[in-house]
Design a protein around this motif. Structure first.
Motif, PDB file in Angstrom:
ATOM      1  N   PRO A  47       0.811  -1.223   0.000  1.00 35.74           N
ATOM      2  CA  PRO A  47       0.000   0.000   0.000  1.00 35.74           C
ATOM      3  C   PRO A  47       0.843   1.271   0.000  1.00 35.74           C
ATOM      4  O   PRO A  47       0.525   2.236  -0.714  1.00 35.74           O
ATOM      5  CB  PRO A  47      -0.829  -0.113   1.285  1.00 35.74           C
ATOM      6  CG  PRO A  47      -0.884  -1.570   1.582  1.00 35.74           C
ATOM      7  CD  PRO A  47       0.435  -2.119   1.109  1.00 35.74           C
ATOM      8  N   ASN A  48       1.911   1.288   0.779  1.00 33.30           N
ATOM      9  CA  ASN A  48       2.762   2.482   0.842  1.00 33.30           C
ATOM     10  C   ASN A  48       3.422   2.774  -0.501  1.00 33.30           C
ATOM     11  O   ASN A  48       3.528   3.929  -0.923  1.00 33.30           O
ATOM     12  CB  ASN A  48       3.841   2.313   1.921  1.00 33.30           C
ATOM     13  CG  ASN A  48       3.261   2.423   3.317  1.00 33.30           C
ATOM     14  OD1 ASN A  48       2.194   3.005   3.510  1.00 33.30           O
ATOM     15  ND2 ASN A  48       3.945   1.850   4.298  1.00 33.30           N
ATOM     16  N   PRO A  71      -6.264  10.759  -0.989  1.00 34.29           N
ATOM     17  CA  PRO A  71      -7.360   9.976  -0.413  1.00 34.29           C
ATOM     18  C   PRO A  71      -7.310   8.526  -0.898  1.00 34.29           C
ATOM     19  O   PRO A  71      -7.154   8.267  -2.095  1.00 34.29           O
ATOM     20  CB  PRO A  71      -8.608  10.683  -0.945  1.00 34.29           C
ATOM     21  CG  PRO A  71      -8.169  11.346  -2.201  1.00 34.29           C
ATOM     22  CD  PRO A  71      -6.719  11.703  -2.019  1.00 34.29           C
ATOM     23  N   ASP A  72      -7.422   7.590   0.030  1.00 33.84           N
ATOM     24  CA  ASP A  72      -7.472   6.165  -0.295  1.00 33.84           C
ATOM     25  C   ASP A  72      -8.921   5.803  -0.611  1.00 33.84           C
ATOM     26  O   ASP A  72      -9.792   5.854   0.257  1.00 33.84           O
ATOM     27  CB  ASP A  72      -6.947   5.343   0.892  1.00 33.84           C
ATOM     28  CG  ASP A  72      -7.005   3.845   0.645  1.00 33.84           C
ATOM     29  OD1 ASP A  72      -7.397   3.425  -0.460  1.00 33.84           O
ATOM     30  OD2 ASP A  72      -6.670   3.089   1.578  1.00 33.84           O
ATOM     31  N   ALA A  75     -10.505   3.166   1.623  1.00 31.49           N
ATOM     32  CA  ALA A  75     -10.210   3.418   3.043  1.00 31.49           C
ATOM     33  C   ALA A  75     -11.125   2.630   3.979  1.00 31.49           C
ATOM     34  O   ALA A  75     -10.753   2.339   5.114  1.00 31.49           O
ATOM     35  CB  ALA A  75     -10.326   4.908   3.335  1.00 31.49           C
ATOM     36  N   GLY A  76     -12.324   2.269   3.528  1.00 34.92           N
ATOM     37  CA  GLY A  76     -13.238   1.504   4.365  1.00 34.92           C
ATOM     38  C   GLY A  76     -12.864   0.043   4.501  1.00 34.92           C
ATOM     39  O   GLY A  76     -13.475  -0.693   5.268  1.00 34.92           O
ATOM     40  N   SER A  77     -11.854  -0.380   3.756  1.00 35.99           N
ATOM     41  CA  SER A  77     -11.360  -1.757   3.838  1.00 35.99           C
ATOM     42  C   SER A  77      -9.905  -1.710   4.268  1.00 35.99           C
ATOM     43  O   SER A  77      -9.177  -0.784   3.931  1.00 35.99           O
ATOM     44  CB  SER A  77     -11.471  -2.430   2.468  1.00 35.99           C
ATOM     45  OG  SER A  77     -10.720  -3.604   2.426  1.00 35.99           O
ATOM     46  N   ASP A  78      -9.474  -2.727   5.018  1.00 42.30           N
ATOM     47  CA  ASP A  78      -8.053  -2.765   5.391  1.00 42.30           C
ATOM     48  C   ASP A  78      -7.308  -3.822   4.576  1.00 42.30           C
ATOM     49  O   ASP A  78      -6.223  -4.255   4.942  1.00 42.30           O
ATOM     50  CB  ASP A  78      -7.881  -3.015   6.890  1.00 42.30           C
ATOM     51  CG  ASP A  78      -8.478  -4.344   7.333  1.00 42.30           C
ATOM     52  OD1 ASP A  78      -9.083  -5.042   6.489  1.00 42.30           O
ATOM     53  OD2 ASP A  78      -8.331  -4.692   8.515  1.00 42.30           O
ATOM     54  N   ARG A  79      -7.897  -4.238   3.440  1.00 42.43           N
ATOM     55  CA  ARG A  79      -7.273  -5.271   2.604  1.00 42.43           C
ATOM     56  C   ARG A  79      -6.375  -4.674   1.531  1.00 42.43           C
ATOM     57  O   ARG A  79      -5.273  -5.163   1.290  1.00 42.43           O
ATOM     58  CB  ARG A  79      -8.356  -6.123   1.940  1.00 42.43           C
ATOM     59  CG  ARG A  79      -9.253  -6.853   2.930  1.00 42.43           C
ATOM     60  CD  ARG A  79      -8.473  -7.850   3.759  1.00 42.43           C
ATOM     61  NE  ARG A  79      -9.352  -8.568   4.662  1.00 42.43           N
ATOM     62  CZ  ARG A  79      -8.926  -9.456   5.562  1.00 42.43           C
ATOM     63  NH1 ARG A  79      -7.635  -9.705   5.674  1.00 42.43           N
ATOM     64  NH2 ARG A  79      -9.779 -10.066   6.348  1.00 42.43           N
ATOM     65  N   TYR A  80      -6.871  -3.659   0.839  1.00 40.35           N
ATOM     66  CA  TYR A  80      -6.149  -3.060  -0.275  1.00 40.35           C
ATOM     67  C   TYR A  80      -6.231  -1.539  -0.178  1.00 40.35           C
ATOM     68  O   TYR A  80      -7.104  -1.000   0.506  1.00 40.35           O
ATOM     69  CB  TYR A  80      -6.732  -3.512  -1.619  1.00 40.35           C
ATOM     70  CG  TYR A  80      -6.796  -5.015  -1.773  1.00 40.35           C
ATOM     71  CD1 TYR A  80      -5.650  -5.765  -2.012  1.00 40.35           C
ATOM     72  CD2 TYR A  80      -8.008  -5.691  -1.666  1.00 40.35           C
ATOM     73  CE1 TYR A  80      -5.704  -7.144  -2.136  1.00 40.35           C
ATOM     74  CE2 TYR A  80      -8.072  -7.075  -1.792  1.00 40.35           C
ATOM     75  CZ  TYR A  80      -6.919  -7.798  -2.026  1.00 40.35           C
ATOM     76  OH  TYR A  80      -6.973  -9.166  -2.144  1.00 40.35           O
ATOM     77  N   ALA A  81      -5.322  -0.868  -0.886  1.00 40.48           N
ATOM     78  CA  ALA A  81      -5.353   0.593  -0.975  1.00 40.48           C
ATOM     79  C   ALA A  81      -5.437   0.967  -2.450  1.00 40.48           C
ATOM     80  O   ALA A  81      -4.805   0.328  -3.302  1.00 40.48           O
ATOM     81  CB  ALA A  81      -4.108   1.199  -0.338  1.00 40.48           C
ATOM     82  N   MET A  82      -6.218   2.013  -2.754  1.00 38.83           N
ATOM     83  CA  MET A  82      -6.414   2.435  -4.142  1.00 38.83           C
ATOM     84  C   MET A  82      -6.362   3.953  -4.230  1.00 38.83           C
ATOM     85  O   MET A  82      -6.959   4.648  -3.414  1.00 38.83           O
ATOM     86  CB  MET A  82      -7.776   1.941  -4.658  1.00 38.83           C
ATOM     87  CG  MET A  82      -8.082   2.339  -6.089  1.00 38.83           C
ATOM     88  SD  MET A  82      -9.807   1.992  -6.556  1.00 38.83           S
ATOM     89  CE  MET A  82      -9.851   0.211  -6.456  1.00 38.83           C
ATOM     90  N   TYR A  83      -5.633   4.446  -5.233  1.00 38.48           N
ATOM     91  CA  TYR A  83      -5.499   5.877  -5.453  1.00 38.48           C
ATOM     92  C   TYR A  83      -5.726   6.179  -6.933  1.00 38.48           C
ATOM     93  O   TYR A  83      -5.383   5.374  -7.796  1.00 38.48           O
ATOM     94  CB  TYR A  83      -4.104   6.358  -5.033  1.00 38.48           C
ATOM     95  CG  TYR A  83      -3.767   5.996  -3.603  1.00 38.48           C
ATOM     96  CD1 TYR A  83      -4.176   6.808  -2.552  1.00 38.48           C
ATOM     97  CD2 TYR A  83      -3.060   4.825  -3.311  1.00 38.48           C
ATOM     98  CE1 TYR A  83      -3.891   6.466  -1.240  1.00 38.48           C
ATOM     99  CE2 TYR A  83      -2.773   4.484  -1.996  1.00 38.48           C
ATOM    100  CZ  TYR A  83      -3.199   5.304  -0.972  1.00 38.48           C
ATOM    101  OH  TYR A  83      -2.932   4.956   0.329  1.00 38.48           O
ATOM    102  N   SER A  90      -3.925   3.417  -9.124  1.00 42.51           N
ATOM    103  CA  SER A  90      -2.810   2.763  -8.439  1.00 42.51           C
ATOM    104  C   SER A  90      -3.379   1.928  -7.292  1.00 42.51           C
ATOM    105  O   SER A  90      -4.035   2.467  -6.393  1.00 42.51           O
ATOM    106  CB  SER A  90      -1.836   3.828  -7.904  1.00 42.51           C
ATOM    107  OG  SER A  90      -0.806   3.238  -7.152  1.00 42.51           O
ATOM    108  N   ILE A  91      -3.145   0.618  -7.304  1.00 47.94           N
ATOM    109  CA  ILE A  91      -3.782  -0.283  -6.336  1.00 47.94           C
ATOM    110  C   ILE A  91      -2.763  -1.273  -5.777  1.00 47.94           C
ATOM    111  O   ILE A  91      -1.940  -1.823  -6.513  1.00 47.94           O
ATOM    112  CB  ILE A  91      -4.924  -1.091  -6.989  1.00 47.94           C
ATOM    113  CG1 ILE A  91      -5.815  -0.207  -7.841  1.00 47.94           C
ATOM    114  CG2 ILE A  91      -5.751  -1.822  -5.947  1.00 47.94           C
ATOM    115  CD1 ILE A  91      -6.832  -0.987  -8.643  1.00 47.94           C
TER     116      ILE A  91
END
Length: 258
Positions: A47-48, A71-72, A75-83, A90-91
């Motif tokens: 994610p970083n 902003p992710d 953000a409501g999930s702690d599995r993946y990050a998306m921008y 970007s995921i």
């Protein structure tokens, strides 16, 4: 037509499609408005790293808000990050075939519901190199399994389904041509071997289990090199199979660190 397509007839009869691990859905979000003009999807394990990549894209594309927190979307999930920055998504996908497979199923459905067209997806990240200089970038032409075969085996119910892992050769050549404009690191095209494990599966001698000698390890890695393998990681066969089946132009670019 260039649309991203899904191969699941059951989706047509569903009142709502919830993309659980992305914290998105067809009823809760206007997916065409949010993602309809996405042209490039870049995925990577961390994610970083994917946040840093999105910040890099913001600067490169000259978009406003440089230096501001991104902003992710997930953000409501702690599995993946998306921008999202312009036409670039970007995921993160985590580590290993199960993790990237879950993300790709939901990403492909997202792009399908958003009516995206002519999407290119590129996996960027690190890998183990094989017989190449440290700091090299490997552009994958074919993802292979631990027997050096271009296939992805997926157990569906109690059947083993074998899928092709060919990646887009024209895209690989295009990326190689782009690399010639950057002198900072050597770039090459080669096979990428995908394993189900970081330790035993990749021939490492430092895991909690090890049933082979260093000689046996080197003999296996020599055979892999002779078969065209230039790097090793844990997601490429699933990535190639899923993207190929769903009409996504896909490629793997791996940076060999050590």
């Amino acid at each position: 037509s260039g649309f991203v397509h899904v191969k699941n007839p059951h989706l047509d009869s569903m009142e709502e499609d919830v993309l659980y691990h992305l914290d998105l859905g067809t009823k809760t979000h206007n997916l065409p408005a949010m993602f309809g003009d996405v042209k490039f999807v870049c995925v990577g394990g961390s994610p970083n790293r994917m946040r840093a990549f999105a910040q890099f894209m913001r600067r490169e594309l000259g978009l406003p808000g440089a230096g501001e927190e991104l902003p992710d979307i997930c953000a409501g999930s702690d599995r993946y990050a998306m921008y999202r920055e312009g036409p670039v998504l970007s995921i993160s996908h985590g580590m290993g075939i199960p993790s990237i497979s879950i993300m790709l199923h939901e990403l492909i459905k997202l792009l399908h519901h958003a009516k995206c067209r002519d999407v290119t997806i590129i996996r960027i990240g690190t890998s183990g190199g094989l017989g190449i200089e440290a700091g090299s970038v490997v552009i994958t032409d074919t993802a292979v399994d631990s027997s050096f075969q271009p296939r992805f085996e997926q157990v569906v119910l109690d059947d083993v389904v074998v899928r092709s892992t060919e990646l887009d050769k024209d895209l690989a050549e295009e990326l190689l041509a782009c690399s010639r404009e950057i002198a900072d690191f050597p770039t090459l095209i080669g096979h990428t071997m995908c394993t189900y494990d970081f330790y035993e599966g990749q021939g490492r001698l430092d895991g909690a289990l090890c049933s082979f000698s260093s000689e046996k390890k080197l003999e296996y890695l020599r055979r892999a090199y002779d078969a065209g393998v230039r790097n090793i990681e844990m997601e490429s066969t699933a990535f190639a199979a899923l993207c190929g089946l769903c009409g996504l132009k896909g490629e793997f670019c791996q940076f060999y660190l050590l």
